[in-house]
Enzyme design. Structure first.
Site, PDB file in Angstrom:
ATOM      1  N   ALA A 159       0.820  -1.210   0.000  1.00  0.00           N
ATOM      2  CA  ALA A 159       0.000   0.000   0.000  1.00  0.00           C
ATOM      3  C   ALA A 159       0.853   1.260   0.000  1.00  0.00           C
ATOM      4  O   ALA A 159       0.480   2.272  -0.596  1.00  0.00           O
ATOM      5  CB  ALA A 159      -0.941  -0.001   1.201  1.00  0.00           C
ATOM      6  N   PHE A 183      -5.146   5.201  -2.621  1.00  0.00           N
ATOM      7  CA  PHE A 183      -5.804   6.244  -1.842  1.00  0.00           C
ATOM      8  C   PHE A 183      -5.137   7.591  -2.136  1.00  0.00           C
ATOM      9  O   PHE A 183      -4.037   7.661  -2.683  1.00  0.00           O
ATOM     10  CB  PHE A 183      -5.726   5.890  -0.355  1.00  0.00           C
ATOM     11  N   ASN A 185      -3.438   9.745  -0.608  1.00  0.00           N
ATOM     12  CA  ASN A 185      -2.105  10.125  -0.118  1.00  0.00           C
ATOM     13  C   ASN A 185      -0.986   9.214  -0.634  1.00  0.00           C
ATOM     14  O   ASN A 185       0.150   9.311  -0.181  1.00  0.00           O
ATOM     15  CB  ASN A 185      -2.085  10.142   1.414  1.00  0.00           C
ATOM     16  N   LYS A 186      -1.301   8.323  -1.588  1.00  0.00           N
ATOM     17  CA  LYS A 186      -0.298   7.397  -2.096  1.00  0.00           C
ATOM     18  C   LYS A 186       0.480   8.013  -3.274  1.00  0.00           C
ATOM     19  O   LYS A 186       0.090   9.043  -3.822  1.00  0.00           O
ATOM     20  CB  LYS A 186      -0.957   6.096  -2.541  1.00  0.00           C
ATOM     21  N   LEU A 187       1.594   7.357  -3.658  1.00  0.00           N
ATOM     22  CA  LEU A 187       2.418   7.889  -4.749  1.00  0.00           C
ATOM     23  C   LEU A 187       1.626   7.969  -6.048  1.00  0.00           C
ATOM     24  O   LEU A 187       1.797   8.896  -6.834  1.00  0.00           O
ATOM     25  CB  LEU A 187       3.668   7.027  -4.955  1.00  0.00           C
TER      26      LEU A 187
END
Length: 373
Positions: A159, A183, A185-187
């Site tokens: 994740a 989501f 806030n992910k890369l």
């Protein structure tokens, strides 16, 4: 003194290319899971990480749940999970009716302690879920040696680690299945969303069927299994395609941010960064550190408050799972996770964060650690 503008921990980046592809979806009317971008995103993602198959889903949690379901994990089975991780890792196990067995975490790498993991393996152990926490790869070669001789499935929780590698191989391609989150806030972000990767053709087919209500791909409305609707929409996939085109650029920029943080804070006594295993190339999901000081006033809670007062957001590490009601475990080996959890903090990390802002944040931390506040 004029306060600087508020700096959040994370901030999603969409970009003009994503808007272009989303508008195309809207113009054509293909907005659900039937559109062409779903398949394109899956093919391009599989190619990027070096997996044979990729299956898109609604979230990283859905990816974990489907992986366990496809491997027929159920009541009476045990799945080893690290004590320091987001709750979704353990929740997916509970949703299958199995028991999450909590494993200690190394204080240096912040990832699964493989010696403790080995001690937890029992005849009931059906799978192990290593979490590449904060983008730091687990020593997968050592873990695979533990699992292969016992025929235990490995489900990699990636994740927070898309783009991270070990000996130039992408995380998520070592185990039986890799699970990713998209989501905000992910890369790589599609708002909500996730992906599974595997090199097992039969397992990939089973995951696809379970993702689509358990319905037979050859006989519509005939259900081979009790499945779920975990399908990604064409709009989400269009955003994913656009973001995947920029992923190397995103990763490079976040690496630059991490190196700048480390350069500016490396001489500050009491600040500790994660240790990497040999051959690992982590990704900077969130720039995270530990604060270890003999001065009791210099702790994560007061640093978090100090940064907040100066318009900088920060985030404490996850709470240990063993302390929380759904997963409570009083095993002595897990107590060390409390120390790690209570000393960890994540700092602003996102596309668009400027070097000058990182310098300001580091100046605040240095001032906090070296003076009486």
């Amino acid at each position: 003194m004029i306060k600087m503008p508020f700096i959040p921990v994370s901030q999603p980046f969409i970009g003009e290319r994503a808007k272009e592809l989303v508008n195309e979806c809207l113009d054509t009317g293909w907005i659900s899971s039937q559109g062409t971008y779903v398949g394109l995103f899956e093919r391009e993602f599989a190619k990027y990480v070096g997996a044979s198959f990729a299956i898109s889903v609604t979230s990283g949690t859905a990816a974990l749940h489907l992986a366990l379901m496809a491997l027929e994990v159920g009541p009476g089975d045990e799945v080893i999970v690290p004590d320091l991780t987001f709750a979704a890792t353990a929740n997916a196990v509970l949703l299958c009716g199995a028991r999450p067995v909590l494993c200690a975490v190394e204080s240096a790498t912040w990832t699964m302690d493989l010696r403790d993991c080995e001690s937890l393996i029992s005849p009931k152990t059906k799978a192990i879920i290593p979490v590449h926490l904060y983008g730091n790869p687990v020593d997968m070669n050592a873990l695979l040696k533990l699992a292969e001789s016992r025929e235990i499935a490995i489900i990699e929780d990636c994740a927070e680690s898309l783009g991270a590698t070990l000996n130039e191989e992408h995380m998520g391609t070592f185990g039986t299945v890799g699970c990713y989150s998209f989501f905000a806030n992910k890369l790589l972000s599609t708002g909500e969303g996730g992906m599974l990767t595997t090199n097992d053709a039969q397992l990939a087919d089973r995951i696809r069927v379970l993702r689509d209500h358990g319905m037979s791909p050859e006989k519509r409305y005939w259900h081979e299994f009790a499945g779920l609707n975990y399908r990604m929409t064409n709009i989400q996939a269009a955003i994913g395609v656009a973001q995947l085109e920029l992923l190397d650029e995103f990763t490079s920029l976040r690496t630059h941010q991490e190196l700048l943080y480390k350069d500016l804070l490396s001489g500050v006594e009491g600040i500790i960064f994660k240790k990497e295993v040999d051959g690992a190339k982590p990704v900077n999901w969130l720039m995270s550190l530990r604060l270890v000081s003999t001065d009791e006033s210099k702790n994560i809670k007061t640093l978090h408050q100090w940064l907040r007062e100066n318009n900088v957001d920060s985030r404490p590490f996850f709470f240990p799972l063993h302390e929380q009601p759904p997963y409570f475990d009083n095993r002595e080996a897990l107590k060390s996770t409390n120390i790690l959890s209570q000393s960890g903090l994540s700092l602003p990390t996102f596309i668009g964060l400027k070097d000058e802002q990182i310098e300001q944040i580091c100046q605040l931390i240095t001032r906090f650690m070296t003076t009486n506040i």
